[in-house]
Design a protein around this motif. Structure first.
Motif, PDB file in Angstrom:
ATOM      1  N   THR A  50       0.818  -1.212   0.000  1.00  0.00           N
ATOM      2  CA  THR A  50       0.000   0.000   0.000  1.00  0.00           C
ATOM      3  C   THR A  50       0.856   1.267   0.000  1.00  0.00           C
ATOM      4  OG1 THR A  50      -0.202  -0.116   2.404  1.00  0.00           O
ATOM      5  CG2 THR A  50      -1.977  -1.077   1.103  1.00  0.00           C
ATOM      6  N   LEU A  51       1.989   1.264   0.688  1.00  0.00           N
ATOM      7  CA  LEU A  51       2.831   2.458   0.733  1.00  0.00           C
ATOM      8  C   LEU A  51       3.557   2.720  -0.579  1.00  0.00           C
ATOM      9  CD1 LEU A  51       4.576   2.414   4.240  1.00  0.00           C
ATOM     10  CD2 LEU A  51       2.893   4.033   3.401  1.00  0.00           C
ATOM     11  N   ALA A  52       3.919   1.664  -1.289  1.00  0.00           N
ATOM     12  CA  ALA A  52       4.773   1.814  -2.466  1.00  0.00           C
ATOM     13  C   ALA A  52       4.027   1.652  -3.780  1.00  0.00           C
ATOM     14  CB  ALA A  52       5.914   0.811  -2.381  1.00  0.00           C
ATOM     15  N   GLU A  53       2.740   1.872  -3.788  1.00  0.00           N
ATOM     16  CA  GLU A  53       1.966   1.653  -5.012  1.00  0.00           C
ATOM     17  C   GLU A  53       2.396   2.556  -6.165  1.00  0.00           C
ATOM     18  OE1 GLU A  53      -2.427  -0.005  -3.887  1.00  0.00           O
ATOM     19  OE2 GLU A  53      -2.031   2.127  -3.563  1.00  0.00           O
ATOM     20  N   THR A  54       2.722   3.808  -5.872  1.00  0.00           N
ATOM     21  CA  THR A  54       2.993   4.770  -6.940  1.00  0.00           C
ATOM     22  C   THR A  54       4.473   4.914  -7.283  1.00  0.00           C
ATOM     23  OG1 THR A  54       3.053   6.563  -5.312  1.00  0.00           O
ATOM     24  CG2 THR A  54       0.931   6.090  -6.372  1.00  0.00           C
ATOM     25  N   SER A  55       5.353   4.340  -6.501  1.00  0.00           N
ATOM     26  CA  SER A  55       6.778   4.535  -6.741  1.00  0.00           C
ATOM     27  C   SER A  55       7.345   3.462  -7.668  1.00  0.00           C
ATOM     28  CB  SER A  55       7.549   4.540  -5.419  1.00  0.00           C
ATOM     29  OG  SER A  55       7.554   3.259  -4.861  1.00  0.00           O
ATOM     30  N   GLU A  56       8.503   3.754  -8.234  1.00  0.00           N
ATOM     31  CA  GLU A  56       9.185   2.777  -9.078  1.00  0.00           C
ATOM     32  C   GLU A  56       9.662   1.579  -8.255  1.00  0.00           C
ATOM     33  OE1 GLU A  56       9.607   2.592 -12.388  1.00  0.00           O
ATOM     34  OE2 GLU A  56       8.223   4.280 -12.453  1.00  0.00           O
ATOM     35  N   THR A  57      10.102   1.845  -7.039  1.00  0.00           N
ATOM     36  CA  THR A  57      10.514   0.757  -6.153  1.00  0.00           C
ATOM     37  C   THR A  57       9.347  -0.169  -5.860  1.00  0.00           C
ATOM     38  OG1 THR A  57      12.094   2.270  -5.136  1.00  0.00           O
ATOM     39  CG2 THR A  57      11.631   0.242  -3.954  1.00  0.00           C
ATOM     40  N   LYS A  59       6.753  -0.695  -7.798  1.00  0.00           N
ATOM     41  CA  LYS A  59       6.418  -1.476  -8.992  1.00  0.00           C
ATOM     42  C   LYS A  59       7.412  -2.602  -9.214  1.00  0.00           C
ATOM     43  CE  LYS A  59       4.137   2.397 -11.158  1.00  0.00           C
ATOM     44  NZ  LYS A  59       4.279   3.509 -12.093  1.00  0.00           N
ATOM     45  N   GLU A  60       8.654  -2.386  -8.789  1.00  0.00           N
ATOM     46  CA  GLU A  60       9.673  -3.423  -8.985  1.00  0.00           C
ATOM     47  C   GLU A  60       9.650  -4.488  -7.897  1.00  0.00           C
ATOM     48  OE1 GLU A  60      14.525  -3.840  -9.324  1.00  0.00           O
ATOM     49  OE2 GLU A  60      13.596  -1.858  -9.382  1.00  0.00           O
ATOM     50  N   TYR A  61       9.583  -4.057  -6.636  1.00  0.00           N
ATOM     51  CA  TYR A  61       9.708  -4.995  -5.515  1.00  0.00           C
ATOM     52  C   TYR A  61       8.378  -5.388  -4.873  1.00  0.00           C
ATOM     53  CZ  TYR A  61      14.728  -4.104  -5.533  1.00  0.00           C
ATOM     54  OH  TYR A  61      16.050  -4.011  -5.887  1.00  0.00           O
ATOM     55  N   PHE A  62       7.366  -4.528  -4.939  1.00  0.00           N
ATOM     56  CA  PHE A  62       6.127  -4.763  -4.198  1.00  0.00           C
ATOM     57  C   PHE A  62       4.873  -4.622  -5.064  1.00  0.00           C
ATOM     58  CE2 PHE A  62       9.220  -2.496  -1.418  1.00  0.00           C
ATOM     59  CZ  PHE A  62       9.610  -3.580  -0.679  1.00  0.00           C
ATOM     60  N   PRO A  63       4.801  -5.289  -6.222  1.00  0.00           N
ATOM     61  CA  PRO A  63       3.608  -5.126  -7.062  1.00  0.00           C
ATOM     62  C   PRO A  63       2.365  -5.823  -6.503  1.00  0.00           C
ATOM     63  CG  PRO A  63       5.114  -6.692  -8.060  1.00  0.00           C
ATOM     64  CD  PRO A  63       5.808  -6.125  -6.864  1.00  0.00           C
ATOM     65  N   THR A  64       2.538  -6.959  -5.849  1.00  0.00           N
ATOM     66  CA  THR A  64       1.416  -7.672  -5.232  1.00  0.00           C
ATOM     67  C   THR A  64       1.832  -8.073  -3.814  1.00  0.00           C
ATOM     68  OG1 THR A  64       2.169  -9.828  -6.017  1.00  0.00           O
ATOM     69  CG2 THR A  64       0.665  -8.608  -7.458  1.00  0.00           C
ATOM     70  N   VAL A  65       0.856  -8.488  -3.026  1.00  0.00           N
ATOM     71  CA  VAL A  65       1.167  -8.905  -1.652  1.00  0.00           C
ATOM     72  C   VAL A  65       2.056 -10.155  -1.624  1.00  0.00           C
ATOM     73  CG1 VAL A  65       0.182  -9.656   0.549  1.00  0.00           C
ATOM     74  CG2 VAL A  65      -0.853  -7.761  -0.677  1.00  0.00           C
ATOM     75  N   PRO A  66       1.791 -11.203  -2.440  1.00  0.00           N
ATOM     76  CA  PRO A  66       2.700 -12.355  -2.415  1.00  0.00           C
ATOM     77  C   PRO A  66       4.122 -12.025  -2.862  1.00  0.00           C
ATOM     78  CG  PRO A  66       0.619 -12.990  -3.397  1.00  0.00           C
ATOM     79  CD  PRO A  66       0.581 -11.508  -3.227  1.00  0.00           C
ATOM     80  N   SER A  67       4.268 -11.195  -3.890  1.00  0.00           N
ATOM     81  CA  SER A  67       5.634 -10.839  -4.296  1.00  0.00           C
ATOM     82  C   SER A  67       6.278  -9.914  -3.281  1.00  0.00           C
ATOM     83  CB  SER A  67       5.637 -10.202  -5.688  1.00  0.00           C
ATOM     84  OG  SER A  67       4.986  -8.957  -5.653  1.00  0.00           O
ATOM     85  N   SER A  68       5.491  -9.088  -2.598  1.00  0.00           N
ATOM     86  CA  SER A  68       6.031  -8.275  -1.502  1.00  0.00           C
ATOM     87  C   SER A  68       6.560  -9.171  -0.387  1.00  0.00           C
ATOM     88  CB  SER A  68       4.954  -7.352  -0.933  1.00  0.00           C
ATOM     89  OG  SER A  68       4.515  -6.441  -1.882  1.00  0.00           O
ATOM     90  N   ALA A  69       5.779 -10.191  -0.038  1.00  0.00           N
ATOM     91  CA  ALA A  69       6.214 -11.119   1.002  1.00  0.00           C
ATOM     92  C   ALA A  69       7.470 -11.863   0.577  1.00  0.00           C
ATOM     93  CB  ALA A  69       5.096 -12.103   1.330  1.00  0.00           C
ATOM     94  N   ASN A  70       7.518 -12.287  -0.678  1.00  0.00           N
ATOM     95  CA  ASN A  70       8.702 -12.986  -1.180  1.00  0.00           C
ATOM     96  C   ASN A  70       9.928 -12.082  -1.132  1.00  0.00           C
ATOM     97  OD1 ASN A  70      10.243 -15.020  -2.471  1.00  0.00           O
ATOM     98  ND2 ASN A  70       9.965 -13.950  -4.414  1.00  0.00           N
ATOM     99  N   ASN A  71       9.802 -10.849  -1.598  1.00  0.00           N
ATOM    100  CA  ASN A  71      10.944  -9.938  -1.576  1.00  0.00           C
ATOM    101  C   ASN A  71      11.347  -9.559  -0.159  1.00  0.00           C
ATOM    102  OD1 ASN A  71      11.429  -9.812  -4.341  1.00  0.00           O
ATOM    103  ND2 ASN A  71       9.819  -8.304  -4.635  1.00  0.00           N
TER     104      ASN A  71
END
Length: 121
Positions: A50-57, A59-71
């Motif tokens: 939710t915090l990083a929705e609009t930033s490039e970081t 989009k790269e590291y936190f596009p979805t909750v599962p990929s956020s958890a993985n990263n």
């Protein structure tokens, strides 16, 4: 016959039995520590998403909750090249959002690192 050999081996070496009993005794606390880490991971994955929705970081590291958890597991908990992700947060997004992401990452690393180290005590 294999079970008889195993029982004979365990009777001849009581130290192994003591080690196995100790590992089984610690299993409960390790389980609850891992549950605590998973809960923290889920909360921080939602927070970073939710915090990083609009930033490039984001989009790269936190596009979805599962990929956020993985990263978060790879970079935050295991510490694999965490400096690159933290530097991108501050470099690409030096505003309040980038600093907030960096602070949240720092809190996540401290919280989960101390929790994981607690399993060793």
């Amino acid at each position: 016959t294999r079970m008889a050999r195993l029982v004979r081996l365990l009777r001849s070496s009581p130290e192994v039995v003591i080690l196995i009993k100790g590992m089984l005794g610690a299993l409960r606390s390790v389980f609850f520590t891992l549950i605590l880490i998973v809960i923290c991971l889920y909360i921080f994955a939602i927070l970073f998403k939710t915090l990083a929705e609009t930033s490039e970081t984001g989009k790269e590291y936190f596009p979805t909750v599962p990929s956020s958890a993985n990263n978060l597991v790879v970079y935050g908990l295991f510490g694999d090249n965490i400096g690159t992700m933290a530097a991108k947060m501050l470099k690409e997004d030096p505003r309040v959002q980038g600093v907030a992401l960096w602070i949240c990452l720092f809190i996540f690393v401290l919280l989960t690192g101390i929790t994981a180290l607690n399993m060793l005590i």
